[in-house]
Design a protein around this motif. Structure first.
Motif, PDB file in Angstrom:
ATOM      1  N   ARG A  41       0.827  -1.204   0.000  1.00  0.00           N
ATOM      2  CA  ARG A  41       0.000   0.000   0.000  1.00  0.00           C
ATOM      3  C   ARG A  41       0.865   1.259   0.000  1.00  0.00           C
ATOM      4  O   ARG A  41       0.581   2.234  -0.697  1.00  0.00           O
ATOM      5  CB  ARG A  41      -0.920  -0.001   1.221  1.00  0.00           C
ATOM      6  CG  ARG A  41      -2.109  -0.949   1.099  1.00  0.00           C
ATOM      7  CD  ARG A  41      -2.887  -1.020   2.387  1.00  0.00           C
ATOM      8  NE  ARG A  41      -4.191  -1.671   2.213  1.00  0.00           N
ATOM      9  CZ  ARG A  41      -4.858  -2.261   3.169  1.00  0.00           C
ATOM     10  NH1 ARG A  41      -4.352  -2.329   4.390  1.00  0.00           N
ATOM     11  NH2 ARG A  41      -6.036  -2.833   2.937  1.00  0.00           N
ATOM     12  N   LYS A  42       1.918   1.246   0.793  1.00  0.00           N
ATOM     13  CA  LYS A  42       2.802   2.409   0.867  1.00  0.00           C
ATOM     14  C   LYS A  42       3.508   2.626  -0.475  1.00  0.00           C
ATOM     15  O   LYS A  42       3.636   3.773  -0.933  1.00  0.00           O
ATOM     16  CB  LYS A  42       3.830   2.203   1.978  1.00  0.00           C
ATOM     17  CG  LYS A  42       4.434   3.493   2.497  1.00  0.00           C
ATOM     18  CD  LYS A  42       3.401   4.308   3.228  1.00  0.00           C
ATOM     19  CE  LYS A  42       4.008   5.581   3.835  1.00  0.00           C
ATOM     20  NZ  LYS A  42       3.002   6.374   4.556  1.00  0.00           N
ATOM     21  N   ALA A  43       3.946   1.549  -1.107  1.00  0.00           N
ATOM     22  CA  ALA A  43       4.598   1.665  -2.408  1.00  0.00           C
ATOM     23  C   ALA A  43       3.650   2.218  -3.456  1.00  0.00           C
ATOM     24  O   ALA A  43       4.037   3.011  -4.320  1.00  0.00           O
ATOM     25  CB  ALA A  43       5.136   0.303  -2.842  1.00  0.00           C
ATOM     26  N   ALA A  44       2.390   1.813  -3.378  1.00  0.00           N
ATOM     27  CA  ALA A  44       1.397   2.277  -4.356  1.00  0.00           C
ATOM     28  C   ALA A  44       1.080   3.753  -4.178  1.00  0.00           C
ATOM     29  O   ALA A  44       0.717   4.437  -5.143  1.00  0.00           O
ATOM     30  CB  ALA A  44       0.118   1.449  -4.244  1.00  0.00           C
ATOM     31  N   ALA A  45       1.237   4.261  -2.960  1.00  0.00           N
ATOM     32  CA  ALA A  45       0.801   5.625  -2.660  1.00  0.00           C
ATOM     33  C   ALA A  45       1.926   6.653  -2.646  1.00  0.00           C
ATOM     34  O   ALA A  45       1.654   7.854  -2.605  1.00  0.00           O
ATOM     35  CB  ALA A  45       0.097   5.646  -1.303  1.00  0.00           C
ATOM     36  N   THR A  46       3.176   6.230  -2.685  1.00  0.00           N
ATOM     37  CA  THR A  46       4.273   7.165  -2.493  1.00  0.00           C
ATOM     38  C   THR A  46       4.417   8.154  -3.653  1.00  0.00           C
ATOM     39  O   THR A  46       4.157   7.821  -4.809  1.00  0.00           O
ATOM     40  CB  THR A  46       5.601   6.422  -2.291  1.00  0.00           C
ATOM     41  OG1 THR A  46       6.620   7.366  -1.975  1.00  0.00           O
ATOM     42  CG2 THR A  46       6.020   5.665  -3.558  1.00  0.00           C
ATOM     43  N   ASP A  47       4.839   9.383  -3.317  1.00  0.00           N
ATOM     44  CA  ASP A  47       5.144  10.371  -4.348  1.00  0.00           C
ATOM     45  C   ASP A  47       6.654  10.580  -4.488  1.00  0.00           C
ATOM     46  O   ASP A  47       7.108  11.505  -5.160  1.00  0.00           O
ATOM     47  CB  ASP A  47       4.452  11.705  -4.053  1.00  0.00           C
ATOM     48  CG  ASP A  47       4.838  12.282  -2.692  1.00  0.00           C
ATOM     49  OD1 ASP A  47       5.661  11.643  -1.986  1.00  0.00           O
ATOM     50  OD2 ASP A  47       4.331  13.355  -2.336  1.00  0.00           O
ATOM     51  N   ALA A  48       7.439   9.718  -3.838  1.00  0.00           N
ATOM     52  CA  ALA A  48       8.896   9.794  -3.955  1.00  0.00           C
ATOM     53  C   ALA A  48       9.333   9.387  -5.361  1.00  0.00           C
ATOM     54  O   ALA A  48       8.640   8.637  -6.053  1.00  0.00           O
ATOM     55  CB  ALA A  48       9.552   8.890  -2.914  1.00  0.00           C
ATOM     56  N   ASP A  49      10.494   9.869  -5.783  1.00  0.00           N
ATOM     57  CA  ASP A  49      11.044   9.490  -7.090  1.00  0.00           C
ATOM     58  C   ASP A  49      11.746   8.138  -7.023  1.00  0.00           C
ATOM     59  O   ASP A  49      11.839   7.424  -8.022  1.00  0.00           O
ATOM     60  CB  ASP A  49      12.047  10.542  -7.578  1.00  0.00           C
ATOM     61  CG  ASP A  49      11.403  11.899  -7.811  1.00  0.00           C
ATOM     62  OD1 ASP A  49      10.265  11.925  -8.324  1.00  0.00           O
ATOM     63  OD2 ASP A  49      12.026  12.918  -7.465  1.00  0.00           O
ATOM     64  N   VAL A  50      12.253   7.816  -5.841  1.00  0.00           N
ATOM     65  CA  VAL A  50      13.040   6.597  -5.654  1.00  0.00           C
ATOM     66  C   VAL A  50      12.480   5.826  -4.460  1.00  0.00           C
ATOM     67  O   VAL A  50      12.217   6.415  -3.409  1.00  0.00           O
ATOM     68  CB  VAL A  50      14.533   6.921  -5.410  1.00  0.00           C
ATOM     69  CG1 VAL A  50      15.335   5.646  -5.151  1.00  0.00           C
ATOM     70  CG2 VAL A  50      15.109   7.700  -6.590  1.00  0.00           C
ATOM     71  N   ILE A  51      12.298   4.523  -4.649  1.00  0.00           N
ATOM     72  CA  ILE A  51      11.873   3.632  -3.567  1.00  0.00           C
ATOM     73  C   ILE A  51      13.032   2.700  -3.247  1.00  0.00           C
ATOM     74  O   ILE A  51      13.487   1.948  -4.119  1.00  0.00           O
ATOM     75  CB  ILE A  51      10.640   2.800  -3.956  1.00  0.00           C
ATOM     76  CG1 ILE A  51       9.450   3.706  -4.291  1.00  0.00           C
ATOM     77  CG2 ILE A  51      10.274   1.824  -2.839  1.00  0.00           C
ATOM     78  CD1 ILE A  51       8.269   2.963  -4.885  1.00  0.00           C
TER      79      ILE A  51
END
Length: 304
Positions: A41-51
């Motif tokens: 869920r966090k990965a789907a929602a992030t607005d970061a450029d890099v995970i």
């Protein structure tokens, strides 16, 4: 090292996601810590450029499936998963062909190639609820963890055809050591992950995903807990309820060998290095990514 990682994180506009099974130093520097469902869920929602995914390969793959335009880094590409490795895509395709009428529910602990062959992805947090939502007139094939599958079958009342896989970590716990700990700590509550073998689950007071076990530790009135899952979660438990005692169960050979060797490949040094070099990065063929995306999106839509 934490300060250097934080500087790079800001420079790269990166988010650091860590699973509960990571070493304590990695957990402490993460922006978000969670189980597989929470991290998806966090990965789907992030607005970061890099995970930066501090976990194992299938988790970083899942983040890339959900974020095709973002850079997804895994500190160590060798951080695999015995459960995912035990379900090769080609063999799974043959197994599916033997059960053409079945709906395919795959635990998130599998490769992108297996996800792409699935109708629905689940995690240990939501598997029972998702299976209960499936049409009653359709048989279900569940892969790759047979221990989790049996637990889901018992909890949901649905008969499942199981792929014969298991997690090396959750296969190592000693029943004798568990019974000895129960004798030494008679007021302790036994918390177990459903990937454990059935004879261990039979001795548990509470069964659930890592996040559910953490919630239970905080909510229960028990003074002590004996924990049957990868011991990385104990760090969060001790922080959440420092007044309580937590005991890990050793392996069958008497040593504490139930730490996942793949999860522990990620270190602060490798985390810094991957942010510094922007590698290793997860790459997926677009056609495979899209096929794997559909059952993940279905999971997220069905999860409550």
């Amino acid at each position: 090292m934490p300060e250097a990682i934080e500087a790079l994180r800001r420079q790269r506009n990166a988010v650091i996601l860590a699973h509960y099974y990571q070493e304590e130093a990695v957990q402490d520097i993460a922006d978000f810590i969670g189980d597989s469902l929470e991290l998806a869920r966090k990965a789907a929602a992030t607005d970061a450029d890099v995970i930066v995914f501090c976990g194992v390969h299938f988790m970083a793959e899942t983040a890339k499936i959900l974020n095709p335009t973002k850079t997804v880094l895994l500190p160590d590409l060798e951080a695999g998963c015995s459960l995912a490795d035990a379900c090769p895509a080609e063999a799974f395709a043959a197994f599916r062909a033997e059960h053409p009428e079945h709906l395919v529910v795959s635990y998130i602990n599998c490769s992108a190639a297996v996800k792409a062959q699935s109708d629905l992805i689940c995690t240990s947090s939501n598997a029972v609820d998702l299976v209960r939502q499936l049409p009653a007139d359709r048989p279900i094939l569940f892969a790759p963890d047979q221990n989790l599958g049996r637990w889901v079958q018992n909890q949901s009342g649905r008969e499942l055809t199981l792929w014969p896989g298991s997690c090396m970590v959750h296969e190592t716990f000693s029943e004798q050591a568990l019974l000895q700990l129960q004798l030494e700590h008679p007021e302790a509550e036994v918390l177990a992950h459903p990937e454990c073998q059935q004879h261990l689950l039979d001795l548990a007071d509470f069964i659930g995903s890592t996040s559910r076990l953490l919630e239970r530790a905080a909510a229960s009135e028990a003074p002590d807990f004996i924990v049957l899952t990868e011991p990385g979660i104990l760090h969060q438990m001790r922080q959440r309820v420092p007044a309580k005692a937590f005991f890990e169960v050793p392996g069958a050979d008497g040593c504490s060998c139930n730490a996942c060797p793949y999860m522990r490949l990620n270190t602060l040094e490798k985390l810094w290095q991957c942010l510094h070099s922007m590698a290793p990065a997860i790459e997926l063929e677009e056609e495979l990514r899209q096929r794997a995306l559909a059952p993940i999106e279905k999971m997220l839509a069905m999860s409550r």
